[in-house]
Design a protein around this motif. Structure first.
Motif, short mmCIF file in Angstrom:
data_model
loop_
_atom_site.label_atom_id
_atom_site.label_comp_id
_atom_site.label_asym_id
_atom_site.label_seq_id
_atom_site.Cartn_x
_atom_site.Cartn_y
_atom_site.Cartn_z
N ASN A 145 0.90 -1.21 -0.10
CA ASN A 145 0.09 0.06 0.16
C ASN A 145 0.86 1.16 -0.05
O ASN A 145 0.63 2.27 -0.58
CB ASN A 145 -0.67 -0.11 1.29
N ALA A 146 1.90 1.32 0.61
CA ALA A 146 2.75 2.48 0.81
C ALA A 146 3.36 2.59 -0.60
O ALA A 146 3.82 3.88 -0.95
CB ALA A 146 3.78 2.08 1.84
N ALA A 147 3.51 1.87 -1.22
CA ALA A 147 4.27 1.93 -2.83
C ALA A 147 3.37 2.89 -3.39
O ALA A 147 4.03 3.78 -4.40
CB ALA A 147 4.42 0.42 -3.49
N LYS A 148 2.11 2.62 -3.25
CA LYS A 148 1.35 3.69 -3.83
C LYS A 148 1.21 5.12 -3.77
O LYS A 148 0.96 5.99 -4.36
CB LYS A 148 -0.23 3.35 -3.74
N LEU A 149 2.00 5.33 -2.51
CA LEU A 149 2.33 6.68 -1.96
C LEU A 149 3.84 7.22 -2.50
O LEU A 149 4.25 8.05 -1.91
CB LEU A 149 2.10 6.78 -0.40
N GLY A 150 4.37 6.35 -2.98
CA GLY A 150 5.61 6.67 -3.43
C GLY A 150 6.90 5.63 -2.71
O GLY A 150 7.99 6.39 -2.59
N GLY A 151 6.58 5.06 -1.54
CA GLY A 151 7.21 4.23 -1.03
C GLY A 151 7.64 5.05 0.53
O GLY A 151 7.06 6.14 0.65
N VAL A 152 8.31 4.33 1.22
CA VAL A 152 8.55 4.76 2.67
C VAL A 152 10.14 5.35 2.64
O VAL A 152 11.19 4.71 2.63
CB VAL A 152 8.66 3.46 3.60
N ASP A 153 9.96 6.52 2.77
CA ASP A 153 11.50 7.25 2.92
C ASP A 153 11.94 7.27 4.33
O ASP A 153 13.14 7.28 4.50
CB ASP A 153 11.28 8.82 2.28
N ILE A 154 11.10 7.42 5.24
CA ILE A 154 11.39 7.48 6.59
C ILE A 154 10.72 6.56 7.38
O ILE A 154 9.44 6.37 7.26
CB ILE A 154 10.86 8.97 7.20
N LEU A 155 11.55 5.42 8.07
CA LEU A 155 10.96 4.41 8.85
C LEU A 155 11.30 4.63 10.11
O LEU A 155 12.59 4.59 10.67
CB LEU A 155 11.67 3.00 8.20
N VAL A 156 10.02 4.90 11.01
CA VAL A 156 10.48 4.80 12.47
C VAL A 156 9.67 3.62 13.02
O VAL A 156 8.66 3.11 13.15
CB VAL A 156 9.60 6.07 13.15
N ASN A 157 10.71 2.77 13.61
CA ASN A 157 10.40 1.45 14.41
C ASN A 157 10.06 1.56 15.53
O ASN A 157 10.84 1.80 16.53
CB ASN A 157 11.47 0.45 14.08
#
Ligand code: NAD
Length: 261
Positions: free
Chosen positions: A78-90
């Motif tokens: 689903n995130a790919a539809k937003l252009g992917g995840v640039d910042i990942l906060v685990n």
């Protein structure tokens, strides 16, 4: 222009506490946000809409259970539809406090699964996109318990020490691709996670709840104050800035001096 305009940030466990604070702070810098976590659907929708309106950014909610690899994979699709995840906060995490002889095996599995293994899955899925863009920020919300132990928190301490080791490894793997990976190590922050463990700690240590706050929680922090959600969020936001491009593989303590003792 806000410094994170055009970036998309996934903050796991952002329907409460520290994660919600980080989501708000990143949105204030212009990042689009993927909220995640459990909770009351109406409250989550109000938070989602509020962050979007206040900051003029796109905010979506994905309720993936971060202990389940297939749900994490669906979140990234689903995130790919937003252009992917640039910042990942685990950030998603849980705690359980009990002596080792009584520690329920299912709580061990849950804590290792959520506090450690979920970061493996999100990172492996975020990495290709970050590498392709030659930019990425991974911020792991570890704990003072990534650096020191406390009794009765065996699974949590093991998971957080593991998360710090994982952080260092990923920092090395992303170093020439414009990706940084760091671990924030907070002391006690007054969130539902801490509020819930006060009665259990009282039971494990044979204390009253007031004694736990004074003699266990705030005793650990030389400042005798809780860390605030906003302080942790400001540090996470700084780690996403260009000024922090050379901070990589670091444990960043924000604990009132706890681990200095
Ligand atoms: P919290 O309980 O307020 O928030 C936890 C979040 O995780 C919530 O949004 C919850 O819905 C979500 N969550 C729980 N299980 C999940 C699952 N299976 N899948 C997806 N989301 C799930 O807790 P918090 O204090 O804000 O903790 C956030 C992080 O900060 C945790 O990793 C915790 O270990 C760490 N931390 C907290 C403190 C503290 O004192 N509060 C100190 C150091 C580190």
């Amino acid at each position: 222009m806000a410094q994170l305009t055009g970036k998309t940030a996934l903050v796991t466990g952002s329907t409460s506490g520290i994660g919600m604070g980080i989501a708000r702070a990143l949105a204030a810098q212009g990042a689009n946000i993927i909220l995640n976590g459990f909770g009351d659907p109406a409250a989550i929708e109000a938070e989602r809409a509020g962050i979007a309106k206040d900051n003029g950014v796109e905010v979506v909610y994905d309720g993936a259970d971060m202990t389940k690899a297939v749900e994490i994979e669906a979140l990234f699709a689903n995130a790919a539809k937003l252009g992917g995840v640039d910042i990942l906060v685990n950030n998603a995490g849980v705690q359980h406090v009990s002596p080792i002889e009584e520690f329920p095996p299912e709580k061990w599995d849950l804590i290792i699964g959520l506090n450690l293994t979920s970061a493996f899955h999100t990172t492996r899925l975020a990495f290709p996109g970050m590498k392709a863009k030659k930019w990425g920020r991974i911020v792991n919300i570890a704990s003072a318990h990534a650096l020191v132990a406390s009794p009765f928190k065996s699974a949590y301490v093991a998971a957080k020490h593991g998360l710090l080791g994982f952080t260092k490894t990923i920092a090395l793997e992303g170093a020439t691709s414009g990706i940084t990976c760091n671990a924030i190590c907070p002391g006690y922050v007054k969130t539902p996670l801490v509020e819930k463990q006060i009665p259990d700690t009282a039971k494990a240590r044979g204390m009253t709840e007031e004694q736990v706050i004074r003699d266990v929680i705030l005793a650990a922090q030389p400042t005798k104050q809780f860390v605030t959600v906003e302080q942790v969020a400001a540090l996470a936001t700084f780690l996403c800035s260009d000024a922090a491009a050379q901070i990589n593989g670091a444990p960043l303590s924000i604990d009132g001096g706890w681990v200095a003792e």
